[in-house]
Design a protein around this motif. Structure first.
Motif, PDB file in Angstrom:
ATOM      1  N   LEU A 249      -6.809  -5.289  -1.200  1.00 56.92           N
ATOM      2  CA  LEU A 249      -6.993  -3.939  -0.658  1.00 56.92           C
ATOM      3  C   LEU A 249      -5.753  -3.465   0.096  1.00 56.92           C
ATOM      4  CD1 LEU A 249     -10.641  -4.319   0.749  1.00 56.92           C
ATOM      5  CD2 LEU A 249      -9.955  -3.228  -1.399  1.00 56.92           C
ATOM      6  N   LEU A 250      -4.989  -4.407   0.619  1.00 60.21           N
ATOM      7  CA  LEU A 250      -3.789  -4.074   1.385  1.00 60.21           C
ATOM      8  C   LEU A 250      -2.533  -4.063   0.525  1.00 60.21           C
ATOM      9  CD1 LEU A 250      -4.425  -6.297   4.552  1.00 60.21           C
ATOM     10  CD2 LEU A 250      -5.082  -3.909   4.180  1.00 60.21           C
ATOM     11  N   HIS A 251      -2.668  -4.483  -0.731  1.00 59.77           N
ATOM     12  CA  HIS A 251      -1.491  -4.581  -1.602  1.00 59.77           C
ATOM     13  C   HIS A 251      -1.200  -3.234  -2.249  1.00 59.77           C
ATOM     14  CE1 HIS A 251       1.424  -6.719  -4.109  1.00 59.77           C
ATOM     15  NE2 HIS A 251       1.030  -5.956  -5.110  1.00 59.77           N
ATOM     16  N   ASN A 252      -0.018  -2.706  -1.964  1.00 53.56           N
ATOM     17  CA  ASN A 252       0.428  -1.454  -2.568  1.00 53.56           C
ATOM     18  C   ASN A 252       1.500  -1.791  -3.598  1.00 53.56           C
ATOM     19  OD1 ASN A 252       2.053   1.005  -3.005  1.00 53.56           O
ATOM     20  ND2 ASN A 252       0.758   1.893  -1.416  1.00 53.56           N
ATOM     21  N   GLN A 253       1.163  -1.653  -4.882  1.00 52.72           N
ATOM     22  CA  GLN A 253       2.058  -2.092  -5.956  1.00 52.72           C
ATOM     23  C   GLN A 253       3.392  -1.337  -5.949  1.00 52.72           C
ATOM     24  OE1 GLN A 253       1.466  -4.673  -7.605  1.00 52.72           O
ATOM     25  NE2 GLN A 253       2.825  -4.652  -9.368  1.00 52.72           N
ATOM     26  N   GLU A 254       3.348  -0.039  -5.696  1.00 53.81           N
ATOM     27  CA  GLU A 254       4.582   0.752  -5.691  1.00 53.81           C
ATOM     28  C   GLU A 254       5.526   0.295  -4.576  1.00 53.81           C
ATOM     29  OE1 GLU A 254       3.788   4.902  -5.513  1.00 53.81           O
ATOM     30  OE2 GLU A 254       2.664   4.948  -7.398  1.00 53.81           O
ATOM     31  N   HIS A 255       4.970   0.107  -3.394  1.00 53.86           N
ATOM     32  CA  HIS A 255       5.787  -0.341  -2.267  1.00 53.86           C
ATOM     33  C   HIS A 255       6.309  -1.763  -2.491  1.00 53.86           C
ATOM     34  CE1 HIS A 255       3.700   2.690   0.665  1.00 53.86           C
ATOM     35  NE2 HIS A 255       4.462   3.270  -0.248  1.00 53.86           N
ATOM     36  N   PHE A 256       5.498  -2.598  -3.129  1.00 55.52           N
ATOM     37  CA  PHE A 256       5.897  -3.982  -3.388  1.00 55.52           C
ATOM     38  C   PHE A 256       7.059  -4.026  -4.384  1.00 55.52           C
ATOM     39  CE2 PHE A 256       5.371  -8.190  -5.452  1.00 55.52           C
ATOM     40  CZ  PHE A 256       5.499  -8.985  -4.318  1.00 55.52           C
TER      41      PHE A 256
END
Length: 291
Positions: A249-256
Motif C-alpha cells: 500500500l505504501l509502494h509507489n511504482q513511479e517514485h520507485f
C-alpha cells in the motif's frame, strides 16, 4: 617461468571499487525507499482527513445536488471521484446505533443531519486554510455547519513536518557519507597507478590524455554499480512486499522507478567526480610526494 603483468593506464582494481560503490548506492536506495514509504503513508493519512458539512433539514434533493456541485468546484476540494460523499441522516443513525445501541428511548426522533464528507486537498490542510474553508462552506446556502477535527489536522501537520525535516537532513548526510566513501575507495585504488601517471607526464602526455582512460573506466564502474544496486534494491523491495502485505500500500511504482534512475545517475557522477579529483591530486604531486 613467472609471468609479469603490465599495468594499463586506467586499469585499477574493479572488484573492490564496484563492490564499494554498489553497497553505498544500495544503502542510499534503502533510505530513498524509506522516504517514498513515509511520503506515501502521509498521503494516505491526509486523504482520510476531511471536513464534515451538515445540511439544513429544509434542503430539497435538487438544492442538495446543486450544493454538491458548488462545493465540488472549489479549489480546496481534493481531486478524485470520491472527494465528496453524501451521508444521509438515516445512514448516520445506523452507524450511531452500532456504536452506542438504540438511543430512541432516550432521544426519540433522529437528531442527526444529512451531511457531505469533503476531502480537503493537501495544500489546504494547514490551520489557516482550514479556517477559511470552514468559513466559506458555512456561508453557502443550505449549509448548517462545517466541522473538522482541528486537533487531528494540527497533529498530522506538525508530526509530518518534523519527519520530513529529519529525513531531509539524514538524506543529505547519507549522500555526503556516500561520496566520501566512494571517493576514499577510488583514491586507494588509484594509488597503485600514481607512478604510471607520472611516467605519462614525463613523456609529455597532456592532462586530458592521462585522465580520459581513468574517467572512462570510472563511468563504466559507476554504471555497473548502479545497475547492481538497483537490482538488489528491486529484489529487496519485492521480497519485503511479499512478506509484509500492507507494505504494498505504501509502494509507489513511479517514485520507485525515479529513485532507481537517480541512483544510476548518481553512481556515474560520484565515481567520475571522485576519480577526476583523485587523478588531479596525483598530477600535481612532486616525485618525492609520490613515495
Amino acid at each position: 617461468m613467472q609471468s609479469t603483468r603490465k599495468k594499463k593506464l586506467g586499469g585499477y582494481p574493479a572488484l573492490g571499487v564496484v563492490t564499494s560503490i554498489t553497497l553505498a548506492l544500495f544503502v542510499l536506495g534503502l533510505f530513498g525507499t524509506l522516504i517514498i514509504y513515509s511520503n506515501q503513508f502521509g498521503k494516505i493519512v491526509r486523504d482520510n482527513l476531511n471536513v464534515k458539512v451538515f445540511l439544513k433539514s429544509t434542503l430539497t434533493e435538487t438544492q442538495r445536488n446543486q450544493l454538491e456541485r458548488t462545493i465540488g468546484s472549489k479549489q480546496f476540494v481534493a481531486k478524485g471521484d470520491n472527494a465528496i460523499t453524501f451521508v444521509s441522516k438515516e445512514e448516520a443513525e445506523k452507524d450511531l446505533i452500532k456504536q452506542i445501541g438504540d438511543y430512541k428511548e432516550i432521544l426519540g426522533e433522529n437528531p442527526l443531519k444529512d451531511a457531505f464528507i469533503v476531502k480537503v486537498a493537501t495544500e489546504f490542510q494547514d490551520t489557516t486554510s482550514l479556517r477559511k474553508v470552514k468559513s466559506e462552506l458555512e456561508n453557502m446556502n443550505g449549509v448548517l455547519e462545517a466541522t473538522y477535527e482541528k486537533h487531528l489536522f494540527d497533529e498530522v501537520n506538525k508530526n509530518f513536518t518534523k519527519i520530513s525535516i529529519a529525513l531531509l537532513i539524514l538524506a543529505v548526510l547519507l549522500m555526503v557519507v556516500t561520496f566520501l566513501l566512494v571517493n576514499s575507495t577510488l583514491r586507494i585504488a588509484l594509488f597503485s597507478q600514481r607512478f604510471l601517471i607520472r611516467s605519462m607526464q614525463l613523456v609529455g602526455a597532456k592532462k586530458w590524455f592521462i585522465q580520459w582512460p581513468f574517467l572512462f573506466r570510472a563511468i563504466s564502474y559507476g554504471f555497473l554499480s548502479s545497475i547492481l544496486a538497483s537490482a538488489l534494491l528491486w529484489g529487496f523491495s519485492t521480497y519485503a512486499q511479499q512478506k509484509i502485505t500492507d507494505l504494498s500500500l505504501l509502494h509507489n511504482q513511479e517514485h520507485f522507478l525515479a529513485l532507481l534512475m537517480i541512483l544510476s545517475v548518481m553512481g556515474i557522477i560520484v565515481a567520475t567526480v571522485s576519480t577526476f579529483f583523485a587523478i588531479h591530486k596525483y598530477l600535481k604531486m612532486s616525485l618525492d610526494e609520490l613515495y
